[in-house]
Design a protein around this motif. Structure first.
Motif, PDB file in Angstrom:
ATOM      1  N   GLY A 126      -4.415   0.916   2.798  1.00  0.00           N
ATOM      2  CA  GLY A 126      -5.792   0.974   3.247  1.00  0.00           C
ATOM      3  C   GLY A 126      -6.518  -0.338   3.075  1.00  0.00           C
ATOM      4  N   ALA A 127      -6.032  -1.196   2.178  1.00  0.00           N
ATOM      5  CA  ALA A 127      -6.604  -2.525   1.986  1.00  0.00           C
ATOM      6  C   ALA A 127      -5.848  -3.521   2.857  1.00  0.00           C
ATOM      7  CB  ALA A 127      -6.516  -2.927   0.520  1.00  0.00           C
ATOM      8  N   PRO A 128      -6.462  -4.662   3.175  1.00  0.00           N
ATOM      9  CA  PRO A 128      -5.755  -5.658   3.987  1.00  0.00           C
ATOM     10  C   PRO A 128      -4.447  -6.091   3.323  1.00  0.00           C
ATOM     11  CG  PRO A 128      -8.094  -6.186   3.847  1.00  0.00           C
ATOM     12  CD  PRO A 128      -7.850  -5.074   2.875  1.00  0.00           C
ATOM     13  N   GLY A 129      -3.433  -6.282   4.145  1.00  0.00           N
ATOM     14  CA  GLY A 129      -2.143  -6.729   3.645  1.00  0.00           C
ATOM     15  C   GLY A 129      -1.105  -5.629   3.675  1.00  0.00           C
ATOM     16  N   PRO A 130       0.166  -5.988   3.447  1.00  0.00           N
ATOM     17  CA  PRO A 130       1.255  -5.010   3.476  1.00  0.00           C
ATOM     18  C   PRO A 130       1.400  -4.265   2.151  1.00  0.00           C
ATOM     19  CG  PRO A 130       2.152  -7.217   3.212  1.00  0.00           C
ATOM     20  CD  PRO A 130       0.672  -7.371   3.329  1.00  0.00           C
ATOM     21  N   ALA A 131       1.386  -2.961   2.228  1.00  0.00           N
ATOM     22  CA  ALA A 131       1.708  -2.114   1.075  1.00  0.00           C
ATOM     23  C   ALA A 131       3.190  -1.778   1.157  1.00  0.00           C
ATOM     24  CB  ALA A 131       0.865  -0.846   1.090  1.00  0.00           C
ATOM     25  N   VAL A 132       3.894  -1.918   0.042  1.00  0.00           N
ATOM     26  CA  VAL A 132       5.350  -1.751   0.037  1.00  0.00           C
ATOM     27  C   VAL A 132       5.738  -0.492  -0.731  1.00  0.00           C
ATOM     28  CG1 VAL A 132       7.553  -2.789  -0.618  1.00  0.00           C
ATOM     29  CG2 VAL A 132       5.665  -4.259   0.162  1.00  0.00           C
ATOM     30  N   LEU A 133       6.427   0.413  -0.036  1.00  0.00           N
ATOM     31  CA  LEU A 133       6.977   1.617  -0.656  1.00  0.00           C
ATOM     32  C   LEU A 133       8.488   1.499  -0.663  1.00  0.00           C
ATOM     33  CD1 LEU A 133       4.823   4.471   0.977  1.00  0.00           C
ATOM     34  CD2 LEU A 133       4.289   3.017  -1.004  1.00  0.00           C
ATOM     35  N   ILE A 134       9.097   1.737  -1.820  1.00  0.00           N
ATOM     36  CA  ILE A 134      10.545   1.594  -1.986  1.00  0.00           C
ATOM     37  C   ILE A 134      11.136   2.950  -2.342  1.00  0.00           C
ATOM     38  CG2 ILE A 134      12.384   0.478  -3.303  1.00  0.00           C
ATOM     39  CD1 ILE A 134      10.379  -1.792  -3.886  1.00  0.00           C
ATOM     40  N   GLY A 135      12.190   3.328  -1.657  1.00  0.00           N
ATOM     41  CA  GLY A 135      12.856   4.589  -1.955  1.00  0.00           C
ATOM     42  C   GLY A 135      14.351   4.456  -1.835  1.00  0.00           C
ATOM     43  N   HIS A 136      15.063   5.279  -2.560  1.00  0.00           N
ATOM     44  CA  HIS A 136      16.517   5.276  -2.512  1.00  0.00           C
ATOM     45  C   HIS A 136      17.015   6.028  -1.283  1.00  0.00           C
ATOM     46  CE1 HIS A 136      15.979   3.811  -6.458  1.00  0.00           C
ATOM     47  NE2 HIS A 136      15.784   4.976  -7.040  1.00  0.00           N
ATOM     48  N   ASN A 137      18.202   5.653  -0.856  1.00  0.00           N
ATOM     49  CA  ASN A 137      18.913   6.376   0.201  1.00  0.00           C
ATOM     50  C   ASN A 137      19.790   7.448  -0.440  1.00  0.00           C
ATOM     51  OD1 ASN A 137      20.859   7.167   2.142  1.00  0.00           O
ATOM     52  ND2 ASN A 137      20.612   5.250   3.251  1.00  0.00           N
ATOM     53  N   ASP A 138      20.638   7.022  -1.348  1.00  0.00           N
ATOM     54  CA  ASP A 138      21.496   7.917  -2.122  1.00  0.00           C
ATOM     55  C   ASP A 138      21.574   7.394  -3.548  1.00  0.00           C
ATOM     56  OD1 ASP A 138      22.846   9.854  -0.094  1.00  0.00           O
ATOM     57  OD2 ASP A 138      23.087   7.867   0.814  1.00  0.00           O
ATOM     58  N   THR A 139      21.814   8.284  -4.478  1.00  0.00           N
ATOM     59  CA  THR A 139      22.109   7.901  -5.855  1.00  0.00           C
ATOM     60  C   THR A 139      23.356   8.661  -6.277  1.00  0.00           C
ATOM     61  OG1 THR A 139      20.931   9.663  -7.040  1.00  0.00           O
ATOM     62  CG2 THR A 139      19.615   7.788  -6.269  1.00  0.00           C
ATOM     63  N   ARG A 140      23.791   8.469  -7.500  1.00  0.00           N
ATOM     64  CA  ARG A 140      24.977   9.190  -7.972  1.00  0.00           C
ATOM     65  C   ARG A 140      24.703  10.692  -8.071  1.00  0.00           C
ATOM     66  NH1 ARG A 140      22.989   6.751 -12.694  1.00  0.00           N
ATOM     67  NH2 ARG A 140      22.510   8.162 -14.419  1.00  0.00           N
ATOM     68  N   PHE A 141      23.427  11.079  -7.980  1.00  0.00           N
ATOM     69  CA  PHE A 141      23.070  12.491  -8.022  1.00  0.00           C
ATOM     70  C   PHE A 141      23.020  13.110  -6.626  1.00  0.00           C
ATOM     71  CE2 PHE A 141      21.238  10.504 -11.796  1.00  0.00           C
ATOM     72  CZ  PHE A 141      21.729  11.322 -12.793  1.00  0.00           C
ATOM     73  N   GLY A 142      23.247  12.309  -5.589  1.00  0.00           N
ATOM     74  CA  GLY A 142      23.244  12.837  -4.232  1.00  0.00           C
ATOM     75  C   GLY A 142      22.240  12.125  -3.342  1.00  0.00           C
ATOM     76  N   ARG A 143      21.932  12.731  -2.212  1.00  0.00           N
ATOM     77  CA  ARG A 143      21.017  12.123  -1.262  1.00  0.00           C
ATOM     78  C   ARG A 143      19.640  11.975  -1.884  1.00  0.00           C
ATOM     79  NH1 ARG A 143      20.932  15.250   3.947  1.00  0.00           N
ATOM     80  NH2 ARG A 143      18.896  14.299   4.318  1.00  0.00           N
ATOM     81  N   PRO A 191       1.157 -12.106   4.491  1.00  0.00           N
ATOM     82  CA  PRO A 191      -0.158 -11.457   4.552  1.00  0.00           C
ATOM     83  C   PRO A 191      -0.509 -10.976   5.948  1.00  0.00           C
ATOM     84  CG  PRO A 191      -0.392 -13.839   4.465  1.00  0.00           C
ATOM     85  CD  PRO A 191       1.066 -13.555   4.236  1.00  0.00           C
ATOM     86  N   THR A 192      -1.258  -9.896   6.006  1.00  0.00           N
ATOM     87  CA  THR A 192      -1.786  -9.376   7.259  1.00  0.00           C
ATOM     88  C   THR A 192      -3.268  -9.102   7.066  1.00  0.00           C
ATOM     89  OG1 THR A 192      -1.243  -7.079   6.664  1.00  0.00           O
ATOM     90  CG2 THR A 192       0.417  -8.319   7.907  1.00  0.00           C
ATOM     91  N   LYS A 193      -4.066  -9.355   8.077  1.00  0.00           N
ATOM     92  CA  LYS A 193      -5.503  -9.128   7.967  1.00  0.00           C
ATOM     93  C   LYS A 193      -5.821  -7.633   7.941  1.00  0.00           C
ATOM     94  CE  LYS A 193      -6.853 -13.484  10.125  1.00  0.00           C
ATOM     95  NZ  LYS A 193      -7.602 -14.129  11.241  1.00  0.00           N
ATOM     96  N   ASP A 194      -4.987  -6.856   8.610  1.00  0.00           N
ATOM     97  CA  ASP A 194      -5.194  -5.412   8.641  1.00  0.00           C
ATOM     98  C   ASP A 194      -4.308  -4.739   7.606  1.00  0.00           C
ATOM     99  OD1 ASP A 194      -6.978  -5.639  10.827  1.00  0.00           O
ATOM    100  OD2 ASP A 194      -5.273  -5.739  12.215  1.00  0.00           O
ATOM    101  N   SER A 195      -4.547  -3.465   7.377  1.00  0.00           N
ATOM    102  CA  SER A 195      -3.727  -2.699   6.442  1.00  0.00           C
ATOM    103  C   SER A 195      -2.416  -2.312   7.115  1.00  0.00           C
ATOM    104  CB  SER A 195      -4.471  -1.440   5.997  1.00  0.00           C
ATOM    105  OG  SER A 195      -3.663  -0.665   5.130  1.00  0.00           O
ATOM    106  N   THR A 196      -1.316  -2.713   6.514  1.00  0.00           N
ATOM    107  CA  THR A 196      -0.003  -2.405   7.060  1.00  0.00           C
ATOM    108  C   THR A 196       0.869  -1.770   5.988  1.00  0.00           C
ATOM    109  OG1 THR A 196       0.742  -4.664   6.561  1.00  0.00           O
ATOM    110  CG2 THR A 196      -0.077  -4.235   8.793  1.00  0.00           C
ATOM    111  N   LEU A 197       1.959  -1.186   6.434  1.00  0.00           N
ATOM    112  CA  LEU A 197       2.855  -0.467   5.530  1.00  0.00           C
ATOM    113  C   LEU A 197       4.282  -0.893   5.790  1.00  0.00           C
ATOM    114  CD1 LEU A 197       2.761   1.951   3.426  1.00  0.00           C
ATOM    115  CD2 LEU A 197       3.385   3.428   5.344  1.00  0.00           C
ATOM    116  N   ARG A 198       5.068  -1.029   4.729  1.00  0.00           N
ATOM    117  CA  ARG A 198       6.505  -1.297   4.835  1.00  0.00           C
ATOM    118  C   ARG A 198       7.242  -0.292   3.970  1.00  0.00           C
ATOM    119  NH1 ARG A 198       4.244  -4.249   8.102  1.00  0.00           N
ATOM    120  NH2 ARG A 198       4.209  -6.541   8.078  1.00  0.00           N
TER     121      ARG A 198
END
Length: 223
Positions: A126-143, A191-198
């Motif tokens: 919601g704020a200017p710039g890229p917000a970064v969300l990180i998530g796993h694809n798989d772990t030793r416990f499964g998907r 940087p981005t002037k608008d709110s972006t998501l990755r």
């Protein structure tokens, strides 16, 4: 009085560029990554002991004090608490990810693979710039939480709810699979002037040590 925005924009640019060295090589693995330096050299950075396998782990030194302190005359925006992508059935609370003692970026523990994380040193959604969300694809416990992220389509909605209960709607503008050795640092973290998501997870074939060689990156913009 001159606006402080250009100064903050330049500072954010520098911080995000430094951050890219930490998390650009996020990766998941079907085998527990080695803690040796050879793991980092292969493009699958070593993970902290709490993030044993399938992790979006970092192996490079991160920026010191990368979270820009909020000004006393600017109210602090609530951090994100939940993300959902209705079109592919992804829903997750968001844990906060900072830096480990060695300067590497924290990742969700392997036993919490169905929970994504928000890197607090980047922008708040919601704020200017890229917000970064990180998530796993798989772990030793499964998907894991971002297992089906590869199926997302341009135009899909990504809903991010903050701690105050406000939901922001981002629209997917594109996605790409990139080699960890040729990660588009400026495109992702610049940087981005608008709110972006990755959204970042692992992708691709496994190398000889069991580390995936690519990253999947999804780009979004505030609708």
């Amino acid at each position: 009085m001159p606006s402080r925005t250009p100064h903050r924009f330049r500072r954010t640019a520098a911080l995000l560029t430094a951050l890219a060295a930490c998390v650009a090589l996020a990766g998941c693995s079907s085998a527990e990554p080695s803690a040796s330096s050879s793991s980092a050299a292969s493009g699958a950075p070593s993970a902290p002991a709490s993030a044993a396998q399938g992790e979006a782990a970092s192996g490079s030194s991160g920026p010191t004090g990368s979270t820009e302190p909020s000004s006393t005359d600017e109210p602090r925006q609530p951090g994100p608490a939940h993300v959902s992508i209705p079109s592919i059935g992804i829903q997750s609370t968001l844990m906060e990810l900072g830096l480990n003692a060695d300067g590497t970026v924290e990742v969700p523990p392997a036993d919490q693979g169905m929970t994504a994380g928000w890197y607090t040193g980047g922008s708040v959604p919601g704020a200017p710039g890229p917000a970064v969300l990180i998530g796993h694809n798989d772990t030793r416990f499964g998907r894991a939480v971002f297992h089906d992220l590869k199926d997302i389509r341009e135009g899909a909605e990504v809903l991010v709810r903050d701690g105050a209960g406000t939901t922001l709607r981002f629209t997917v503008t594109g996605k790409e699979t990139v080699s960890k050795k040729a990660f588009p640092t400026e495109k992702v973290y610049g940087p981005t002037k608008d709110s972006t998501l990755r959204l970042i997870t692992c992708d691709g074939e496994f190398d000889a040590e069991g580390h995936p060689v690519d990253n999947l990156i999804v780009y979004g913009a505030l609708a």
